[in-house]
Design a protein around this motif. Sequence first.
Motif, mmCIF file in Angstrom:
data_model
loop_
_atom_site.group_PDB
_atom_site.id
_atom_site.type_symbol
_atom_site.label_atom_id
_atom_site.label_comp_id
_atom_site.label_asym_id
_atom_site.label_seq_id
_atom_site.Cartn_x
_atom_site.Cartn_y
_atom_site.Cartn_z
ATOM 1 N N ALA A 62 0.837 -1.207 0.000
ATOM 2 C CA ALA A 62 0.000 0.000 0.000
ATOM 3 C C ALA A 62 0.872 1.256 0.000
ATOM 4 O O ALA A 62 0.587 2.222 -0.728
ATOM 5 N N ILE A 63 1.935 1.238 0.778
ATOM 6 C CA ILE A 63 2.830 2.400 0.833
ATOM 7 C C ILE A 63 3.589 2.545 -0.483
ATOM 8 O O ILE A 63 3.761 3.657 -0.986
ATOM 9 N N ILE A 64 4.004 1.435 -1.065
ATOM 10 C CA ILE A 64 4.685 1.476 -2.369
ATOM 11 C C ILE A 64 3.777 2.118 -3.412
ATOM 12 O O ILE A 64 4.216 2.959 -4.202
ATOM 13 N N LYS A 65 2.493 1.769 -3.407
ATOM 14 C CA LYS A 65 1.542 2.376 -4.347
ATOM 15 C C LYS A 65 1.449 3.878 -4.131
ATOM 16 O O LYS A 65 1.356 4.647 -5.080
ATOM 17 N N MET A 66 1.463 4.305 -2.870
ATOM 18 C CA MET A 66 1.414 5.736 -2.575
ATOM 19 C C MET A 66 2.643 6.440 -3.148
ATOM 20 O O MET A 66 2.536 7.493 -3.767
ATOM 21 N N VAL A 67 3.810 5.837 -2.946
ATOM 22 C CA VAL A 67 5.053 6.432 -3.438
ATOM 23 C C VAL A 67 5.044 6.483 -4.967
ATOM 24 O O VAL A 67 5.379 7.500 -5.568
ATOM 25 N N GLU A 68 4.633 5.366 -5.600
ATOM 26 C CA GLU A 68 4.586 5.311 -7.068
ATOM 27 C C GLU A 68 3.616 6.334 -7.644
ATOM 28 O O GLU A 68 3.835 6.871 -8.719
ATOM 29 N N ALA A 69 2.534 6.595 -6.916
ATOM 30 C CA ALA A 69 1.533 7.564 -7.374
ATOM 31 C C ALA A 69 1.953 8.995 -7.065
ATOM 32 O O ALA A 69 1.232 9.944 -7.371
ATOM 33 N N GLY A 70 3.108 9.142 -6.433
ATOM 34 C CA GLY A 70 3.574 10.480 -6.080
ATOM 35 C C GLY A 70 2.870 11.037 -4.864
ATOM 36 O O GLY A 70 2.954 12.216 -4.567
ATOM 37 N N GLN A 71 2.152 10.193 -4.144
ATOM 38 C CA GLN A 71 1.418 10.628 -2.953
ATOM 39 C C GLN A 71 2.370 10.570 -1.763
ATOM 40 O O GLN A 71 2.313 9.690 -0.936
ATOM 41 N N THR A 72 3.266 11.520 -1.732
ATOM 42 C CA THR A 72 4.237 11.563 -0.652
ATOM 43 C C THR A 72 3.641 12.304 0.538
ATOM 44 O O THR A 72 2.564 12.880 0.450
ATOM 45 N N VAL A 73 4.352 12.306 1.599
ATOM 46 C CA VAL A 73 3.909 13.018 2.791
ATOM 47 C C VAL A 73 4.070 14.513 2.536
ATOM 48 O O VAL A 73 5.123 14.961 2.099
#
Length: 166
Positions: A62-73
């Motif tokens: 799930a976190i990898i998907k966030m990173v790949e989508a550019g959904q960083t903190v």
Amino acid sequence: MPEQGEVDLAFAKIAVLRRQVTQENVQECFRTLGQLAMQGVEKSIADIMVDKSLLPQAEAEAIIKMVEAGQTVPELPGYTLLHELGRGGMGAVYKGLQTALDRKVAIKILFPELARNEKYLTRFLNEAKAVAKLQHPNIVSAIDIGEAGGFHYFAMEFVEGETVAN
């Protein structure tokens, strides 16, 4: 395409803010990553965290998907995000620090994918404005509202204690 080191840093930052791992866990995993690299073994920080049973595979994905989508903190000027307190249908709430006044705050951040929808953005902004108009000892006070790097947020007074759900 970002370098693996940048991906690992973004992954680690999100994992800490989501309270999946501690900063100490991250440091330990980066040490392990360095040791493996010296042996010629290439792994990601996500792989290390899963291998060490610090993070379930599903959470890592799930976190990898966030990173790949550019959904960083998000980085919000004037605030430091400490960790995630919870998530709802429209966004996540973080415990943070308002740096100028050195005070704890709760920061609600609208999910970026919803911020692109005018209906959700308007609803979020209206909620923040409504909270700002209320003044009562039993209602948290609004402190700030803004946008930074595509992230819409509003900061509120932080109240220590259990959630109303407990």
